[in-house]
Each structure stands twice: as structure tokens, then as C-alpha cells.
Design a protein around this motif. Structure first.
Motif, short mmCIF file in Angstrom:
data_model
loop_
_atom_site.label_atom_id
_atom_site.label_comp_id
_atom_site.label_asym_id
_atom_site.label_seq_id
_atom_site.Cartn_x
_atom_site.Cartn_y
_atom_site.Cartn_z
N SER A 160 0.87 -1.28 0.04
CA SER A 160 0.00 0.12 0.03
C SER A 160 0.79 1.25 -0.07
O SER A 160 1.74 1.48 0.84
CB SER A 160 -0.71 0.20 1.38
OG SER A 160 -1.72 1.28 1.43
N LYS A 161 0.77 2.12 -1.02
CA LYS A 161 1.70 3.32 -1.08
C LYS A 161 1.59 4.19 0.22
O LYS A 161 2.60 4.60 0.54
CB LYS A 161 1.15 4.00 -2.34
CG LYS A 161 2.02 5.28 -2.69
CD LYS A 161 1.96 5.90 -3.96
CE LYS A 161 0.49 6.94 -3.95
NZ LYS A 161 0.35 7.78 -4.98
N ASN A 162 0.31 4.50 0.58
CA ASN A 162 0.16 5.25 1.99
C ASN A 162 0.88 4.89 2.91
O ASN A 162 1.76 5.44 3.79
CB ASN A 162 -1.39 5.60 2.24
CG ASN A 162 -1.87 6.44 1.00
OD1 ASN A 162 -1.30 7.14 0.29
ND2 ASN A 162 -2.98 6.31 0.68
N LEU A 163 0.71 3.57 3.33
CA LEU A 163 1.45 2.72 4.53
C LEU A 163 3.01 2.77 4.15
O LEU A 163 3.42 2.87 5.29
CB LEU A 163 0.69 1.20 4.61
CG LEU A 163 -0.73 1.09 5.09
CD1 LEU A 163 -1.25 -0.49 5.12
CD2 LEU A 163 -0.84 1.85 6.38
N TYR A 165 4.74 4.87 2.61
CA TYR A 165 5.30 6.20 2.83
C TYR A 165 5.36 6.37 4.28
O TYR A 165 6.31 7.04 4.55
CB TYR A 165 4.37 7.09 1.95
CG TYR A 165 4.47 7.13 0.64
CD1 TYR A 165 5.54 6.55 -0.04
CD2 TYR A 165 3.95 8.26 -0.41
CE1 TYR A 165 5.75 6.60 -1.47
CE2 TYR A 165 4.11 8.27 -1.48
CZ TYR A 165 5.06 7.45 -2.15
OH TYR A 165 5.21 7.57 -3.53
N LYS A 166 4.34 5.94 5.19
CA LYS A 166 4.32 6.41 6.49
C LYS A 166 5.59 5.60 7.05
O LYS A 166 6.42 6.10 7.83
CB LYS A 166 3.39 5.85 7.19
CG LYS A 166 1.75 6.94 6.72
CD LYS A 166 0.74 6.24 7.64
CE LYS A 166 -0.45 7.30 7.23
NZ LYS A 166 -1.74 6.40 7.96
N ARG A 225 7.82 11.04 -2.63
CA ARG A 225 7.40 10.57 -3.81
C ARG A 225 8.41 9.47 -4.38
O ARG A 225 9.61 9.31 -3.97
CB ARG A 225 7.24 11.63 -5.01
CG ARG A 225 8.36 12.36 -5.15
CD ARG A 225 8.41 13.24 -6.72
NE ARG A 225 9.47 13.78 -6.88
CZ ARG A 225 9.83 14.24 -8.31
NH1 ARG A 225 9.07 13.97 -9.42
NH2 ARG A 225 10.98 14.79 -8.72
#
Length: 301
Positions: A160-163, A165-166, A225
Motif C-alpha cells: 500500500s503506497k500510503n502505508l 510512505y508512512k 514521492r
């Protein structure tokens, strides 16, 4: 009977084509190990020296050139861009040769596959109405396809990109904090073996100049990014055995201050925020159970 043979031949060709296409999008685990000096040489650089370059502060490590070479001691396959399979043997260490048999559990390829570099912009007319422009467009499409293929493969493992990134931001903060405090034992767990050797030397050089360092990242981060995604295959017979490398750009505001043995400020100013751009490469095995993201390299542009 002839129809049956033709059907089998067509199926065989289709399978071969699929394997070639997959191999084409995979990185090699040896070609860059033996010829990387002809492809890319990156400067070993420190976050703090780049942070305050041009801001009146002193750099705390020298920028020694680091040629990206693999120190792997096993024979690994290569997936080359011309879709040919090749393997290069690397001589095993003396101690391993004395043992008779070599069995290595590979935890990292030990190099950055196709290090990210900005592409020069091509004018519209040249891109679409000249042969050189067409070649460049083809190259750009291939680069994007490699990243798309790698991300798609990663998604199948629950990415998952959001996870991510975190997690990447937390690792970014953790590693910078560990560099500032000089905690080498904890740092070893967050980076690859080759990266640990480089960071350990940076800490040693910094401690020879400054007694203590203060570092802080102002949250939230300004921007993060993904610049590139690559797969590195290690088994031509099993395309599931791959490492993935994600190149991320971090843009953040940071505070830094360095002290001598007497506690006097000798560099930086923690009351000032400085905008910093870092490009880090994170790596993870997609075939080792319970693997996690680690820093495998930093790119200085």
C-alpha cells in the motif's frame, strides 16, 4: 497429428515469450556487479554536509567516491535487456573454499540496480519528428514499464503506497537520528550490510570532528514521492525470487547543530529550519519470510 504438433509448438512459443517479457523487466544480479563502474559512480555523501552546504556550516565528512560493486560470493543469473540469459561466477572467499561447499543465504544484492538520474527534457519537435527523439521516447517508455512492472509485483504482496510512505518516513527519521547519536548497533538493523559499512565510517569521521550533533526533522514532511522501482532477479527458473528497490525523494525541513567537546556550537543553528532534499533507495526481499524495508543506498545528484 500435424495439427496437434502445431498446437504444441504455438503453446511453447507463447510460454517462451512470456518468460522473455518477464525477464526483460527484471534487473540483473550480476551485470551491474561486474560492469557497474562503466555505468554509474555515486558519491558517498552525508546528509549533514549536503544539508548545510552553502549555509555557512562545516561539512563533517569527506565526499569519497563509492563505486557500486557487488560483493556477493555466489553465482547469480542475469536478466539482460536483450533478453539473453547470462551468469558470471564469482570466486568464493578462501575460508568458504576450505569448507568445500558454499551455501549462502542472500540478504541483499549489494548494489543499486539502475541508479536514478534525472532525464534531460527533449523538445516536442525533436521527440516526435526525429529518430533520436523516437529512440529517447522508447527508452523513456521502457523505464516507466520497468517501474510499473515492479510496483505491480509489489502490490501482489500486499503493498500500500500510503502505508509504505508512512513507514519510509519513520525509517528516514530513525536513521538520521541514529547517525546523529552514533548508535551503530541499532543502525545495523535498518540498513543493508554494504550501507552499514558506509554509514559506520561516516559516524567515525563525524566523531573525529564534532563531539555531539543535534538533528531534528520538522513535521509534517514537505513531500515524498517514488522516483523509480526496480526488480532484481536471483533465479532464472523462479521469477518469484526477486528483490525490489524503491527510490524515494524526501523533501523536508530540518534543524541541525554540532558541538565540540566543550559543548560550544561549532556548526549549524537549531533555531533555523533548512529545506533538504534527499534521495534514498529502499530494498526488500519478496521471497524471504518476514522481510522488511531497509536502506540500501543514497543518491547524490
Amino acid at each position: 497429428m500435424m495439427a496437434f504438433r502445431s498446437s504444441n509448438t504455438i503453446r511453447a512459443l507463447l510460454r517462451a515469450t512470456q518468460i522473455q517479457e518477464s525477464s526483460y523487466l527484471l534487473g540483473c544480479s550480476r551485470s551491474y556487479a561486474t560492469g557497474i563502474s562503466n555505468v554509474a559512480e555515486l558519491n558517498s555523501w552525508n546528509m549533514y554536509s549536503s544539508l548545510y552546504k552553502g549555509n555557512g556550516a562545516l561539512p563533517w565528512t569527506s565526499r569519497n567516491a563509492m563505486t557500486l560493486r557487488s560483493a556477493m560470493t555466489v553465482e547469480l543469473p542475469i536478466f539482460l535487456n536483450d533478453k539473453r540469459l547470462l551468469s558470471t561466477q564469482v570466486k568464493a572467499p578462501a575460508q568458504a573454499r576450505q569448507m568445500g561447499a558454499l551455501r549462502v543465504s542472500m540478504t541483499s544484492p549489494g548494489f543499486i540496480y539502475e541508479p536514478y538520474a534525472p532525464r534531460e527534457k527533449v523538445p516536442f519537435f525533436r521527440r516526435w519528428f526525429t529518430r533520436s527523439g523516437w529512440r529517447r521516447t522508447k527508452e523513456d517508455i521502457i523505464l516507466e514499464l520497468k517501474s510499473a512492472y515492479a510496483i505491480n509485483k509489489l502490490r501482489k504482496s500486499g503493498y500500500s503506497k500510503n502505508l509504505f510512505y508512512k513507514e519510509a518516513i519513520n525509517v528516514y527519521k530513525e536513521i538520521n537520528t541514529l547517525l546523529a547519536t552514533g548508535d551503530k548497533n541499532t543502525l545495523r538493523k535498518a540498513v543493508t550490510e554494504k550501507m552499514y559499512s558506509e554509514l559506520k565510517n561516516e559516524i567515525k569521521q563525524r566523531e573525529s570532528i564534532w563531539s555531539k550533533v543535534y538533528w531534528e526533522m520538522v513535521e509534517p514532511i514537505v513531500k515524498i514521492r517514488t522516483l523509480r522501482a526496480r526488480l532484481i532477479g536471483v533465479d532464472p527458473k523462479d521469477l518469484e525470487k526477486v528483490f525490489i528497490q524503491l527510490t524515494l525523494e524526501f523533501l523536508s525541513k530540518q534543524k541541525f547543530e554540532a558541538y565540540d567537546s566543550k559543548g560550544s556550537v561549532v556548526a549549524g543553528d537549531k533555531s533555523k529550519e533548512v529545506l533538504v532534499r534527499d534521495i534514498w533507495v529502499f530494498e526488500k526481499s519478496l521471497f524471504h519470510p518476514k522481510s522488511f524495508w531497509r536502506l540500501c543506498g543514497r543518491i547524490n545528484l
